[in-house]
Design a protein around this motif. Structure first.
Motif, PDB file in Angstrom:
ATOM      1  N   VAL A  60       0.848  -1.203   0.000  1.00 42.16           N
ATOM      2  CA  VAL A  60       0.000   0.000   0.000  1.00 42.16           C
ATOM      3  C   VAL A  60       0.877   1.245   0.000  1.00 42.16           C
ATOM      4  O   VAL A  60       0.633   2.188  -0.764  1.00 42.16           O
ATOM      5  CB  VAL A  60      -0.964   0.004   1.213  1.00 42.16           C
ATOM      6  CG1 VAL A  60      -1.707   1.337   1.309  1.00 42.16           C
ATOM      7  CG2 VAL A  60      -1.936  -1.154   1.124  1.00 42.16           C
ATOM      8  N   SER A  63       2.391   1.831  -3.357  1.00 42.80           N
ATOM      9  CA  SER A  63       1.337   2.274  -4.266  1.00 42.80           C
ATOM     10  C   SER A  63       0.981   3.737  -4.000  1.00 42.80           C
ATOM     11  O   SER A  63       0.775   4.521  -4.935  1.00 42.80           O
ATOM     12  CB  SER A  63       0.101   1.390  -4.103  1.00 42.80           C
ATOM     13  OG  SER A  63       0.370   0.076  -4.519  1.00 42.80           O
ATOM     14  N   VAL A  98      -4.789  -2.354  -5.206  1.00 41.66           N
ATOM     15  CA  VAL A  98      -4.833  -1.391  -4.104  1.00 41.66           C
ATOM     16  C   VAL A  98      -5.651  -0.205  -4.591  1.00 41.66           C
ATOM     17  O   VAL A  98      -5.222   0.531  -5.475  1.00 41.66           O
ATOM     18  CB  VAL A  98      -3.417  -0.942  -3.676  1.00 41.66           C
ATOM     19  CG1 VAL A  98      -3.490   0.022  -2.498  1.00 41.66           C
ATOM     20  CG2 VAL A  98      -2.532  -2.140  -3.332  1.00 41.66           C
ATOM     21  N   MET A 100      -7.161   3.314  -3.696  1.00 37.27           N
ATOM     22  CA  MET A 100      -6.851   4.375  -2.742  1.00 37.27           C
ATOM     23  C   MET A 100      -7.712   5.602  -2.963  1.00 37.27           C
ATOM     24  O   MET A 100      -8.004   5.967  -4.101  1.00 37.27           O
ATOM     25  CB  MET A 100      -5.375   4.769  -2.873  1.00 37.27           C
ATOM     26  CG  MET A 100      -4.412   3.665  -2.472  1.00 37.27           C
ATOM     27  SD  MET A 100      -2.744   3.957  -3.085  1.00 37.27           S
ATOM     28  CE  MET A 100      -2.934   3.420  -4.785  1.00 37.27           C
ATOM     29  N   CYS A 111      -4.416   8.576   3.235  1.00 31.41           N
ATOM     30  CA  CYS A 111      -4.684   7.619   2.168  1.00 31.41           C
ATOM     31  C   CYS A 111      -5.465   6.455   2.764  1.00 31.41           C
ATOM     32  O   CYS A 111      -4.984   5.780   3.674  1.00 31.41           O
ATOM     33  CB  CYS A 111      -3.365   7.115   1.585  1.00 31.41           C
ATOM     34  SG  CYS A 111      -3.557   5.808   0.355  1.00 31.41           S
ATOM     35  N   ALA A 113      -6.969   2.862   1.884  1.00 25.78           N
ATOM     36  CA  ALA A 113      -6.742   1.851   0.857  1.00 25.78           C
ATOM     37  C   ALA A 113      -7.501   0.575   1.169  1.00 25.78           C
ATOM     38  O   ALA A 113      -7.599   0.160   2.330  1.00 25.78           O
ATOM     39  CB  ALA A 113      -5.253   1.548   0.746  1.00 25.78           C
ATOM     40  N   VAL A 115      -7.243  -3.306  -0.122  1.00 27.16           N
ATOM     41  CA  VAL A 115      -6.404  -4.250  -0.859  1.00 27.16           C
ATOM     42  C   VAL A 115      -7.264  -5.445  -1.231  1.00 27.16           C
ATOM     43  O   VAL A 115      -7.898  -6.055  -0.364  1.00 27.16           O
ATOM     44  CB  VAL A 115      -5.194  -4.701  -0.008  1.00 27.16           C
ATOM     45  CG1 VAL A 115      -4.323  -5.676  -0.790  1.00 27.16           C
ATOM     46  CG2 VAL A 115      -4.381  -3.494   0.459  1.00 27.16           C
TER      47      VAL A 115
END
Length: 136
Positions: A60, A63, A98, A100, A111, A113, A115
């Motif tokens: 994450v 990313s 991912v 976001m 952020c 996220a 997954v």
């Protein structure tokens, strides 16, 4: 003596979607192919390898750095892992996504996220980023 060194995930971050950073809530989507030869699988449940949670968070983070709304103008650092909830394991050879969304608040970027793996949701993670120059 045991080797306690951290082995980061080597998988390449592929940016699939990257919305306009000036949007009210910028967002992005990346994918990473977690190959069976990732060093972090070694010893993490022999005979039943799963990606360690810290490696999910690392995926994450990488990313987020690749898609941060201000990446072109300001360098940011990870200031906090605000939350991490693990829902399903990531196995060797999974391709994870991912998703976001970003929110600017109190001088920092947050952020959120989600997954995903081929079987559903693996984790929900929230990270906070601050400008690198604010490092104490």
């Amino acid at each position: 003596m045991n080797d306690l060194s951290v082995r980061a995930v080597r998988a390449a971050v592929n940016v699939l979607v990257d919305t306009d950073p000036t949007a009210e809530t910028p967002g992005s989507r990346t994918s990473l192919h977690i190959t069976a030869d990732e060093p972090c699988f070694e010893g993490h449940y022999p005979g039943f390898p799963i990606l360690p949670g810290v490696c999910v968070i690392e995926s994450v983070h990488r990313s987020a750095l690749a898609t941060h709304p201000e990446r072109a103008t300001v360098e940011h650092r990870l200031a906090a892992i605000e939350t991490a909830r693990f829902l399903q394991p990531v196995y060797p050879d999974d391709v994870i996504t991912v998703d976001m969304s970003w929110q600017r608040r109190d001088g920092a970027w947050r952020c959120r996220a989600v997954v995903g793996n081929p079987r559903g949701e693996s984790a929900r993670v929230r990270l906070r980023y601050e400008p690198a120059e604010s490092t104490p």
